[in-house]
Design a protein around this motif. Structure first.
Motif, mmCIF file in Angstrom:
data_model
loop_
_atom_site.group_PDB
_atom_site.id
_atom_site.type_symbol
_atom_site.label_atom_id
_atom_site.label_comp_id
_atom_site.label_asym_id
_atom_site.label_seq_id
_atom_site.Cartn_x
_atom_site.Cartn_y
_atom_site.Cartn_z
ATOM 1 N N GLY A 118 0.812 -1.207 0.000
ATOM 2 C CA GLY A 118 0.000 0.000 0.000
ATOM 3 C C GLY A 118 0.844 1.254 0.000
ATOM 4 O O GLY A 118 0.506 2.255 -0.648
ATOM 5 N N GLY A 119 1.988 1.225 0.699
ATOM 6 C CA GLY A 119 2.902 2.357 0.698
ATOM 7 C C GLY A 119 3.473 2.608 -0.689
ATOM 8 O O GLY A 119 3.618 3.761 -1.118
ATOM 9 N N GLU A 120 3.811 1.522 -1.393
ATOM 10 C CA GLU A 120 4.287 1.662 -2.767
ATOM 11 C C GLU A 120 3.234 2.352 -3.630
ATOM 12 O O GLU A 120 3.533 3.287 -4.395
ATOM 13 C CB GLU A 120 4.606 0.289 -3.365
ATOM 14 N N LEU A 121 1.999 1.888 -3.520
ATOM 15 C CA LEU A 121 0.928 2.445 -4.338
ATOM 16 C C LEU A 121 0.651 3.900 -3.984
ATOM 17 O O LEU A 121 0.287 4.704 -4.857
ATOM 18 C CB LEU A 121 -0.336 1.594 -4.178
ATOM 19 N N ALA A 122 0.836 4.243 -2.708
ATOM 20 C CA ALA A 122 0.641 5.626 -2.285
ATOM 21 C C ALA A 122 1.681 6.538 -2.921
ATOM 22 O O ALA A 122 1.363 7.644 -3.384
ATOM 23 C CB ALA A 122 0.700 5.724 -0.766
#
Length: 331
Positions: free
Chosen positions: A126-130
């Motif tokens: 999720g951090g990557e996608l953020a």
């Protein structure tokens, strides 16, 4: 973002050593490296990013491991004022089990940039996608680190092995001694991240040494050499370690059995990852003996007591459990 503990501190110190201007944004619980500008805030609190509302930077390095929404909020706030967003992700983002040798093309878990508290793998994805949401494919860099060792470690893996071996005597050494390992020295990770943002790299990179760069044998023998302890490594077959009820990875840090029904796929996933993309892009990994010796010197400078992240469990096999497995209980 952070910049005062383990990976963040290593990145900050490496950047300062290059003569870069460095700003650390953190809660103020630990002292920042000398020479860094300091901004204080709490990413989990309302208005916690207020100190970042103004200012421009060439790049951000973010080591956040919890709710992806914190990465989302930071990336959105900095978008347009920062050229590149380097997010220190994890090899845990890949679906388990991962076939041995697969690189960045391996399937990843589901994740969401708006997620709150979710399991570690989903949080990192999720951090990557953020970061991707605000900085796009050309501006977001994902440093998918594997096992990280070296000075400043606050997880307790290598510090536990060093402390245990320093006590001397018979030491339960989980075999086989030739079992290949993959990890990255935190300073090599930091150096590569700085190289990547300086040269404009983007996208995902697996960041660990090549499988077999070290083995359980070379790691533990380096611990014996660094400490100078009168320790006897007693190599024990994986099945005997497991039969003693000892937990891989947590009670015997770094180690997972190479095979077996209960832990099938773990060794291949953790220690047989494809890394040629990162190595072709400048990743260099120092010898395991150097990582171990420098970590021991750092540990000694703290009086032997390493810091411990409160959100991670304590590592190490209890002495009585080790003694029972070795047949030395009562001796």
């Amino acid at each position: 973002m952070g910049g005062t503990e383990f990976v963040g501190r290593a990145v900050t110190e490496a950047a300062l050593a290059k003569g870069w201007q460095v700003t650390v944004f953190h809660r103020g619980r630990h002292e920042a490296p000398r020479g860094a500008a300091v901004l204080h805030g709490d990413r989990t609190a309302p208005e916690g990013l207020a100190a970042l509302r103004t200012g421009e930077w060439d790049a951000v390095v973010d080591t956040w491991s919890w709710a992806p929404s914190a990465v989302r909020d930071t990336a959105r706030l900095l978008s347009g004022r920062v050229e590149r967003y380097a997010y220190v992700s994890s090899g845990s983002v890949y679906e388990f089990p991962k076939a041995p040798g697969l690189g960045e093309e391996a399937p990843v878990v589901a994740g969401a940039p708006d997620a709150g508290d979710v399991p570690y793998a989903e949080a990192k994805r999720g951090g990557e996608l953020a970061a991707l949401e605000s900085f796009g494919a050309e501006g977001a860099l994902f440093a998918r680190a594997g096992l990280i060792l070296g000075p400043y470690e606050n997880v307790g893996r290598l510090p536990w092995w060093l402390s245990r071996i320093a006590r001397g005597g018979p030491v339960l050494a989980p075999g086989p001694a030739g079992l290949p390992l993959q990890y990255i020295d935190v300073r090599d990770l930091a150096d590569w991240i700085l190289h990547a943002v300086e040269t404009g790299l983007s996208g995902p990179y697996n960041l660990v040494c090549r499988s077999g760069h070290a083995t359980m044998g070379s790691l533990l023998e380096a611990c014996v050499a660094a400490t100078g302890a009168a320790a006897e490594l007693r190599w024990t077959a994986p099945e005997d370690v497991l039969a003693a009820g000892i937990e891989p990875w947590t009670e015997l840090p770094v180690w997972v059995p190479p095979e077996g029904p209960e832990y099938a796929g773990y060794h291949d996933t953790l220690h047989r990852t494809g890394v040629e993309k990162a190595h072709a892009a400048g990743l260099r990994c120092r010898p395991v003996a150097e990582t171990v010796a420098d970590t021991w010197e750092w540990l000694r400078s703290l009086g032997g007591q390493a810091p411990q992240r409160p959100d991670r469990p304590q590592k190490g096999v209890p002495p009585e459990k080790e003694a029972k497995a070795l047949g030395t209980a009562g001796h």
